[in-house]
Scaffold this motif. Structure first.
Motif, PDB file in Angstrom:
ATOM      1  N   LEU A 154      -1.656 -12.583   3.135  1.00 13.04           N
ATOM      2  CA  LEU A 154      -2.656 -11.536   2.874  1.00 13.04           C
ATOM      3  C   LEU A 154      -2.101 -10.113   2.962  1.00 13.04           C
ATOM      4  N   PRO A 155      -1.329  -9.758   3.989  1.00 15.01           N
ATOM      5  CA  PRO A 155      -0.824  -8.370   4.049  1.00 15.01           C
ATOM      6  C   PRO A 155       0.086  -8.005   2.881  1.00 15.01           C
ATOM      7  N   ALA A 156       0.689  -9.010   2.242  1.00 11.07           N
ATOM      8  CA  ALA A 156       1.622  -8.735   1.141  1.00 11.07           C
ATOM      9  C   ALA A 156       0.901  -8.430  -0.169  1.00 11.07           C
ATOM     10  N   LEU A 157      -0.405  -8.686  -0.244  1.00 15.01           N
ATOM     11  CA  LEU A 157      -1.120  -8.506  -1.510  1.00 15.01           C
ATOM     12  C   LEU A 157      -1.157  -7.051  -1.954  1.00 15.01           C
ATOM     13  N   LYS A 158      -1.210  -6.128  -1.005  1.00 14.97           N
ATOM     14  CA  LYS A 158      -1.294  -4.713  -1.370  1.00 14.97           C
ATOM     15  C   LYS A 158      -0.047  -4.252  -2.105  1.00 14.97           C
ATOM     16  N   SER A 159       1.093  -4.768  -1.732  1.00 11.02           N
ATOM     17  CA  SER A 159       2.348  -4.305  -2.336  1.00 11.02           C
ATOM     18  C   SER A 159       2.841  -5.210  -3.452  1.00 11.02           C
ATOM     19  N   ASP A 160       2.283  -6.396  -3.578  1.00 11.52           N
ATOM     20  CA  ASP A 160       2.756  -7.322  -4.604  1.00 11.52           C
ATOM     21  C   ASP A 160       1.563  -8.041  -5.240  1.00 11.52           C
ATOM     22  N   LYS A 161       1.067  -7.498  -6.337  1.00 11.64           N
ATOM     23  CA  LYS A 161      -0.110  -8.055  -7.007  1.00 11.64           C
ATOM     24  C   LYS A 161       0.186  -9.388  -7.686  1.00 11.64           C
ATOM     25  N   ARG A 162       1.453  -9.750  -7.795  1.00 13.23           N
ATOM     26  CA  ARG A 162       1.791 -11.032  -8.414  1.00 13.23           C
ATOM     27  C   ARG A 162       1.300 -12.214  -7.584  1.00 13.23           C
ATOM     28  N   LEU A 163       0.958 -11.949  -6.328  1.00  8.98           N
ATOM     29  CA  LEU A 163       0.505 -13.023  -5.443  1.00  8.98           C
ATOM     30  C   LEU A 163      -1.003 -13.239  -5.492  1.00  8.98           C
ATOM     31  N   LEU A 164      -1.712 -12.419  -6.266  1.00  6.08           N
ATOM     32  CA  LEU A 164      -3.176 -12.491  -6.275  1.00  6.08           C
ATOM     33  C   LEU A 164      -3.679 -13.856  -6.735  1.00  6.08           C
ATOM     34  N   ALA A 165      -3.021 -14.456  -7.717  1.00  7.81           N
ATOM     35  CA  ALA A 165      -3.487 -15.748  -8.223  1.00  7.81           C
ATOM     36  C   ALA A 165      -3.410 -16.818  -7.142  1.00  7.81           C
ATOM     37  N   LEU A 166      -2.316 -16.835  -6.377  1.00  3.32           N
ATOM     38  CA  LEU A 166      -2.175 -17.808  -5.297  1.00  3.32           C
ATOM     39  C   LEU A 166      -3.240 -17.577  -4.236  1.00  3.32           C
ATOM     40  N   ASP A 167      -3.468 -16.322  -3.875  1.00  5.78           N
ATOM     41  CA  ASP A 167      -4.486 -16.022  -2.868  1.00  5.78           C
ATOM     42  C   ASP A 167      -5.872 -16.444  -3.338  1.00  5.78           C
ATOM     43  N   ALA A 168      -6.193 -16.141  -4.591  1.00  5.24           N
ATOM     44  CA  ALA A 168      -7.510 -16.505  -5.118  1.00  5.24           C
ATOM     45  C   ALA A 168      -7.700 -18.017  -5.130  1.00  5.24           C
ATOM     46  N   GLU A 169      -6.643 -18.746  -5.470  1.00  2.00           N
ATOM     47  CA  GLU A 169      -6.730 -20.210  -5.494  1.00  2.00           C
ATOM     48  C   GLU A 169      -6.954 -20.752  -4.083  1.00  2.00           C
ATOM     49  N   LEU A 170      -6.231 -20.218  -3.110  1.00  2.00           N
ATOM     50  CA  LEU A 170      -6.406 -20.656  -1.725  1.00  2.00           C
ATOM     51  C   LEU A 170      -7.819 -20.375  -1.234  1.00  2.00           C
TER      52      LEU A 170
END
Length: 470
Positions: A154-170
Motif C-alpha cells: 500500500l505505501p508504494a502505490l503513491k510513487s508507483d502507479k503500476r501497482l494499482l491493478a494488483l492492489d485493486a485485485e487484492l
C-alpha cells in the motif's frame, strides 16, 4: 527460490523470451532500478506463471505458491517490489478476449443467447492474476501471506502507479473472502488466551493499553469486548470494539479507563458505550466490516441485557484541530459581534488586531491552555461552536462528513448527540481536538432515516449540538 518445472523451450524460443524480458526491463523496472537480475526476473515470472497455470490442479498450484512465498519471505524490499510488478503487469486480462466477449454480448442482447454471452463476458473479465492470487490463498498460510503482502504494498502505490491493478485485485478478492457472512463474532474476555489479549494490546488504536492491568480492566466482567474473526486467520481479530456498560451516557474517557474504579452494576446498566473500535489488519484497508460489527454487537448485547436501550459511542474527533487551525479566521468572522467582544475581553488587549478585534492567531494561542479553561468561558463556547459546525455541517466533495470517525458512525446511521468538553485530556486528545470528544447515538428506529439524510449531504444532529452553533 526453488526452480519449478515447465514446458521445455527451444533455444530460439528461450532467446526470444530473454530478449523480450530485457526489452521490458526498461519500462517495467528501469525507473527505480532492478533488484532482480534478468535471469532471476525471468525465473520468478516463470514460477508465478506455473502457480497460475490453469492446466494444473488447485492443490498443485497452492503447493507451488507456498514455494514462492518462502522465497518472498527472504527477499529484500526491492526484490519484493519487482515481484509485485510482475504480478501486476504480467497477469492482466486478455484484451482481445475481452473485446471479443463484449462484441458477442452486444450482438446477443435481446436474443435467447444473451445469458450465455453474459457468462462468457464475465469469464473474460477474470484475469490470470485472479487465479494466481487464489492459488496463493489456498495454501495453509496463504491468506496471511496475501494480507501482509498488501499491507507492505500500500505505501508504494503513491510513487508507483503500476501497482494499482494488483492492489485493486487484492481488495476485490478480500471483499469477497472477508465478507461478514464468513466472519465469526467472538467475545474477548480476560479468560481468553494470553496470546489474543496481547494482540488487543498491540492493535488498540484509539486509547493505548498501557499494561496488563489496563487490559484486565477493559476485559472485566462489567465490560464487553467483541471481535470479528476469519477461519483462515485463527486467533487473529480483524477488528474489535470495546464496550462499557453504564447507567448513563459517558462524557469523559478517564473514568472508563480508571483501573481502580468500582465495577458497574450490570443489573442496573441501561446504556452501552462503544469507546474504542480498532482495525487490526492494514492489508484489509478498504474492506468494510465495521458497520456490521456494530450491528452484531448490538444484537449480542440486547440478547444478554434486555434492559439496555441506549447504544452510543464516546469518540475522538481526530480532524478537529487541523480544521479549526485552517479556518480560524473564517470561524471568528462568522461569530456574532457579542461573541467577538467577549473573546476580546477574555484574551485581553494583547490579542487585538489593528481594528481592535481579537485575532485568529491569538485565539489559537490561547487554546494551548485549554485544560485550564472554564467550559462556560467565551473561548470554550467558541471552540464548542466550531466543533458543532465541523461535525454537523462540514462535508467533502462527495457530501461525506470531513472527520473520519464521524464518517464511519454517521454512515452507519448514528447522529451527533453531544460534544463533551475535555472528554479526553490526554496528550493525544489535546493534540487532535483540544480534548473534545463526541457521543454518536445509535437510535435503532432511525438508522435508515439518518443514512438517507446523509446521502443528501445532511448530517443528523441533536438539538443540544444544534444549539452550540452560532
Amino acid at each position: 527460490m526453488k526452480k519449478t518445472a515447465g514446458p521445455a523451450l527451444s533455444p530460439a524460443a528461450e532467446s526470444a523470451t530473454a530478449r523480450t524480458m530485457r526489452e521490458r526491463l526498461g519500462s517495467l523496472l528501469g525507473r527505480q532500478g532492478e533488484a532482480l537480475s534478468p535471469r532471476v526476473l525471468r525465473r520468478t515470472l516463470a514460477e508465478l506463471q506455473a502457480v497460475g497455470n490453469p492446466l494444473i490442479s488447485d492443490v498443485e498450484g497452492a503447493r507451488l505458491a507456498a514455494g514462492v512465498a518462502q522465497w518472498y519471505a527472504r527477499a529484500t524490499a526491492q526484490q519484493r517490489h519487482d515481484c509485485w510488478l510482475l504480478m501486476s503487469e504480467q497477469f492482466a486480462p486478455d484484451v482481445s478476449m475481452l473485446e471479443e466477449a463484449r462484441r458477442d454480448y452486444e450482438a446477443a442482447l435481446g436474443t435467447p443467447a444473451e445469458a450465455q454471452a453474459e457468462v462468457c463476458l464475465r469469464r473474460a473479465f477474470v484475469s490470470p492474476r485472479t487465479r494466481l492470487l487464489q492459488r496463493f490463498a489456498a495454501f495453509p498460510d496463504g491468506m496471511r501471506f496475501l494480507v501482509d503482502m498488501r499491507a507492505e504494498l500500500l505505501p508504494a502505490l503513491k510513487s508507483d502507479k503500476r501497482l494499482l491493478a494488483l492492489d485493486a485485485e487484492l481488495q476485490a478478492l478480500f471483499s469477497t473472502w472477508f465478507d461478514v457472512a464468513f466472519l465469526d463474532l467472538q467475545r474477548i474476555s480476560w479468560q481468553s488466551p494470553a496470546a489474543l489479549v496481547e494482540k488487543l494490546i498491540k492493535y488498540e488504536a484509539v486509547h493505548d493499553i498501557t499494561s496488563w492491568a489496563d487490559a484486565k480492566n477493559r476485559l472485566d466482567e462489567d465490560r464487553r469486548c467483541y471481535g470479528f474473526f476469519h477461519p483462515r486467520l485463527p486467533g487473529e481479530p480483524l477488528i474489535f470494539v470495546e464496550v462499557a456498560l453504564l447507567q448513563d451516557m459517558a462524557a469523559s474517557i478517564p473514568p472508563l479507563l480508571d483501573e481502580s474504579a468500582a465495577h458497574a452494576d450490570l443489573s442496573r446498566a441501561n446504556t452501552a458505550i462503544f469507546y474504542s473500535i480498532s482495525n487490526t489488519q492494514q492489508g484489509l484497508k478498504g474492506v468494510s466490516f465495521g458497520d456490521s460489527l456494530i450491528k452484531r454487537v448490538v444484537e449480542a448485547l440486547r440478547a444478554e441485557f434486555g434492559q439496555i436501550k441506549t447504544f452510543a459511542t464516546l469518540s475522538p474527533i481526530p480532524g478537529l484541530r487541523g480544521w479549526v487551525q485552517a479556518h480560524a479566521g473564517e470561524l471568528l468572522q462568522a461569530a456574532s459581534s457579542r461573541s467577538r467582544q467577549a473573546l476580546a475581553r477574555q484574551l485581553g488587549a494583547a490579542s487585538k488586531g489593528d481594528k481592535g478585534d481579537v485575532t485568529a492567531e491569538a485565539l489559537l494561542k490561547a487554546l494551548d491552555g485549554v485544560a485550564a479553561l472554564d467550559e462556560k468561558s467565551p473561548l470554550a463556547r467558541w471552540l464548542l461552536a466550531a466543533a458543532a459546525r465541523y461535525l454537523g455541517r462540514e462535508t467533502d466533495a462527495q457530501k461525506r462528513p470531513l472527520d473520519a470517525v464521524a464518517r464511519f458512525h454517521l454512515g452507519n446511521g448514528a447522529r451527533v448527540e453531544r460534544i463533551n468538553w475535555l472528554g479526553d485530556p490526554s496528550a493525544k486528545g489535546l493534540k487532535q481536538s483540544w480534548g473534545l470528544m463526541v457521543n454518536y447515538y445509535y437510535d435503532l428506529r432511525r438508522l435508515d432515516k439518518h443514512r438517507a439524510l446523509l446521502a443528501q449531504g445532511k448530517i443528523a444532529v441533536s438539538g443540544a449540538v444544534e444549539s452550540l452553533r452560532e
